[in-house]
Write a protein that holds these residues in place. Structure first.
Motif, mmCIF file in Angstrom:
data_model
loop_
_atom_site.group_PDB
_atom_site.id
_atom_site.type_symbol
_atom_site.label_atom_id
_atom_site.label_comp_id
_atom_site.label_asym_id
_atom_site.label_seq_id
_atom_site.Cartn_x
_atom_site.Cartn_y
_atom_site.Cartn_z
ATOM 1 N N UNK A 29 -104.257 67.953 -23.999
ATOM 2 C CA UNK A 29 -103.246 68.330 -23.507
ATOM 3 C C UNK A 29 -103.038 68.899 -21.904
ATOM 4 N N UNK B 91 -94.874 73.166 -16.531
ATOM 5 C CA UNK B 91 -95.140 72.494 -17.541
ATOM 6 C C UNK B 91 -96.702 73.145 -17.988
ATOM 7 N N UNK C 250 -97.246 74.548 -21.586
ATOM 8 C CA UNK C 250 -98.423 74.381 -22.483
ATOM 9 C C UNK C 250 -99.020 75.745 -23.079
ATOM 10 N N UNK D 117 -96.863 77.659 -25.420
ATOM 11 C CA UNK D 117 -96.641 77.118 -26.784
ATOM 12 C C UNK D 117 -98.040 77.220 -27.543
ATOM 13 N N UNK E 149 -102.266 64.357 -31.251
ATOM 14 C CA UNK E 149 -101.376 64.220 -29.845
ATOM 15 C C UNK E 149 -100.300 63.088 -29.993
ATOM 16 N N UNK F 215 -81.072 78.653 -18.357
ATOM 17 C CA UNK F 215 -82.470 78.865 -18.613
ATOM 18 C C UNK F 215 -82.892 80.438 -18.826
ATOM 19 N N UNK G 259 -81.075 81.041 -22.222
ATOM 20 C CA UNK G 259 -81.666 80.624 -23.144
ATOM 21 C C UNK G 259 -82.867 81.477 -23.833
ATOM 22 N N UNK G 260 -83.696 81.969 -22.510
ATOM 23 C CA UNK G 260 -84.878 82.402 -22.826
ATOM 24 C C UNK G 260 -84.856 84.040 -23.318
ATOM 25 N N UNK H 164 -96.433 66.100 -29.019
ATOM 26 C CA UNK H 164 -96.063 67.345 -28.319
ATOM 27 C C UNK H 164 -94.679 67.393 -27.516
ATOM 28 N N UNK I 128 -93.711 69.343 -25.073
ATOM 29 C CA UNK I 128 -93.901 69.108 -23.438
ATOM 30 C C UNK I 128 -94.611 67.925 -22.899
ATOM 31 N N UNK J 16 -87.906 73.204 -20.799
ATOM 32 C CA UNK J 16 -89.046 73.984 -21.227
ATOM 33 C C UNK J 16 -88.504 75.202 -21.910
ATOM 34 N N UNK J 17 -87.120 75.680 -21.254
ATOM 35 C CA UNK J 17 -86.630 77.031 -21.933
ATOM 36 C C UNK J 17 -86.389 76.673 -23.570
ATOM 37 N N UNK J 18 -85.880 75.428 -23.773
ATOM 38 C CA UNK J 18 -85.371 75.050 -25.186
ATOM 39 C C UNK J 18 -86.757 74.820 -25.962
ATOM 40 N N UNK J 19 -87.617 74.274 -25.530
ATOM 41 C CA UNK J 19 -89.089 73.866 -26.165
ATOM 42 C C UNK J 19 -89.604 75.261 -26.527
ATOM 43 N N UNK J 20 -89.563 76.345 -25.508
ATOM 44 C CA UNK J 20 -90.092 77.667 -25.826
ATOM 45 C C UNK J 20 -89.506 78.400 -27.171
ATOM 46 N N UNK J 21 -88.038 78.173 -26.696
ATOM 47 C CA UNK J 21 -87.377 78.799 -28.113
ATOM 48 C C UNK J 21 -87.411 78.203 -29.211
ATOM 49 N N UNK K 115 -90.261 76.913 -30.369
ATOM 50 C CA UNK K 115 -91.515 77.325 -30.627
ATOM 51 C C UNK K 115 -91.387 78.713 -31.112
ATOM 52 N N UNK K 116 -90.673 79.328 -30.644
ATOM 53 C CA UNK K 116 -90.571 81.041 -30.950
ATOM 54 C C UNK K 116 -89.933 81.097 -32.493
ATOM 55 N N UNK K 117 -89.063 80.049 -32.453
ATOM 56 C CA UNK K 117 -88.330 80.487 -34.014
ATOM 57 C C UNK K 117 -89.140 79.525 -35.010
ATOM 58 N N UNK L 53 -94.146 73.195 -31.844
ATOM 59 C CA UNK L 53 -93.506 72.350 -30.639
ATOM 60 C C UNK L 53 -93.575 70.939 -31.072
ATOM 61 N N UNK L 54 -94.019 70.581 -32.231
ATOM 62 C CA UNK L 54 -94.131 69.423 -32.626
ATOM 63 C C UNK L 54 -93.033 68.444 -33.108
#
Lengths: 197, 122
Positions: free
Chosen positions: A45, A87, A91, A94, A104, A175, A178-179, B26, B28, B78-83, B85-87, B91-92
């Motif tokens: 990745x 990015x 990576x 996560x 992948x 952002x 959201x975070x 993934x 990302x 990326x913010x949404x993906x991190x959220x 992943x946290x919940x 991230x699959x």
């Protein structure tokens, strides 16, 4: 006037006698395309993000060859400088596995190959058919220097430019919203997790 | 320079990105493929702007706007993906199936569900 100019231009250029710019464009394009293919096929990745740097840098060189200097440097600054770093941060946050990850690619890989291949054939066919006899004239004044770009951006495109800054502000605020965790959620979450157990 | 060089390169890059969006697991990596597609469009815009010698340079202005919007998009994405992943702890994309239709039953419940939704909508 334009058809006459195109006819003259096509008479002046040979189809199979590429100029130096064309050769350079072709070589850099091959590198870019190879890096892009590696980006979407590699199983490591982090390597995908690094190949993306090569692809985006190659595109910046293509912009330079097309005399769009300002766009090229903006590409280097924003894409190679910040988007790829974002990015990579994503990576790592996560907890992406370092090294080869066997899963992948998802299960619909054959369908993806079919769709992408069909789209590639259709697009290339249409593009070749439409622009077979069209040449870009790169001589004359540079069309994408900082002076030209600034003049067109702040003379004709001021209003979209300002709207763009509002959009960037909205994205920034979005952002952040959201975070960050809400305060009431933070107090409740551990309790909820214990209940779930 | 022949116009079909940048045009073909842009078409092939777009299709590479399309393959990545469809085939990657993934989230990302899917975002990276979206970036490739946006860059293909940018290359087309610049090439046609240089070819047409536009007085307003609409192609290059649009390229700059696309780059800015892509940066905003990658931040929000990326913010949404991190959220997520946290919940969910993953991230699959293949495992985020909360909204799928239930395939374990024999399909009748799905049909009745749809009828109920149609009634509720009407």
């Amino acid at each position: 006037m334009s058809t006459h100019g195109v006819a003259l231009a096509s008479g002046a250029h040979g189809f199979l006698s590429p100029t130096g710019v064309e050769v350079a464009f072709l070589l850099v394009g091959l590198v870019t395309l190879g890096a892009a293919v590696l980006t979407v096929t590699t199983r490591q990745l982090v390597h995908a993000a690094l190949w993306l740097v090569v692809a985006l840098g190659g595109l910046a060189v293509e912009y330079l060859l097309l005399t769009a200097e300002f766009v090229a440097w903006v590409q280097v600054l924003i894409y190679v400088g910040s988007v790829v770093v974002l990015l990579l941060f994503g990576l790592m946050l996560t907890k992406a596995p370092i090294g080869r990850s066997p899963d992948a690619d998802s299960g619909n890989r054959p369908v993806a190959i079919a769709v992408a291949g069909a789209a590639a054939v259709a697009l290339v066919w249409v593009v070749v058919d439409a622009f077979r006899r069209t040449w870009i004239d790169l001589r004359g004044p540079v069309q994408g220097s900082t002076e030209v770009s600034g003049e067109m951006l702040f003379r004709y495109w001021v209003l979209p430019f300002e709207a763009l800054s509002v959009l960037l502000l909205a994205a920034l605020v979005g952002a952040i919203v959201l975070s960050r965790r809400g305060k009431e959620n933070e107090a409740e979450e551990p309790r909820r997790k214990e209940e779930a157990r | 320079m022949h116009l079909i060089y940048p045009a073909i390169l842009a078409a092939l890059l777009f299709c590479t990105g399309l393959y990545g969006v469809l085939a990657r697991r993934n989230a990302i990596l899917v975002l990276m493929s979206v970036e490739l597609m946006l860059n293909a469009v940018n290359l087309n815009l610049v090439a046609f702007d240089v070819w047409l010698r536009d007085e307003l340079h609409a192609g290059q202005a649009l390229t700059l706007f696309t780059i800015a919007i892509a940066a905003a998009e990658i931040g929000i994405g990326l913010a949404i993906v991190l959220l997520v992943h946290r919940n969910r702890g993953t991230a699959d994309l293949d495992r985020l199936r909360d909204l799928r239709e239930d395939e374990t039953t024999d399909g009748t419940t799905g049909a009745t569900d749809r009828e109920q939704k149609a009634e509720a909508a009407s």
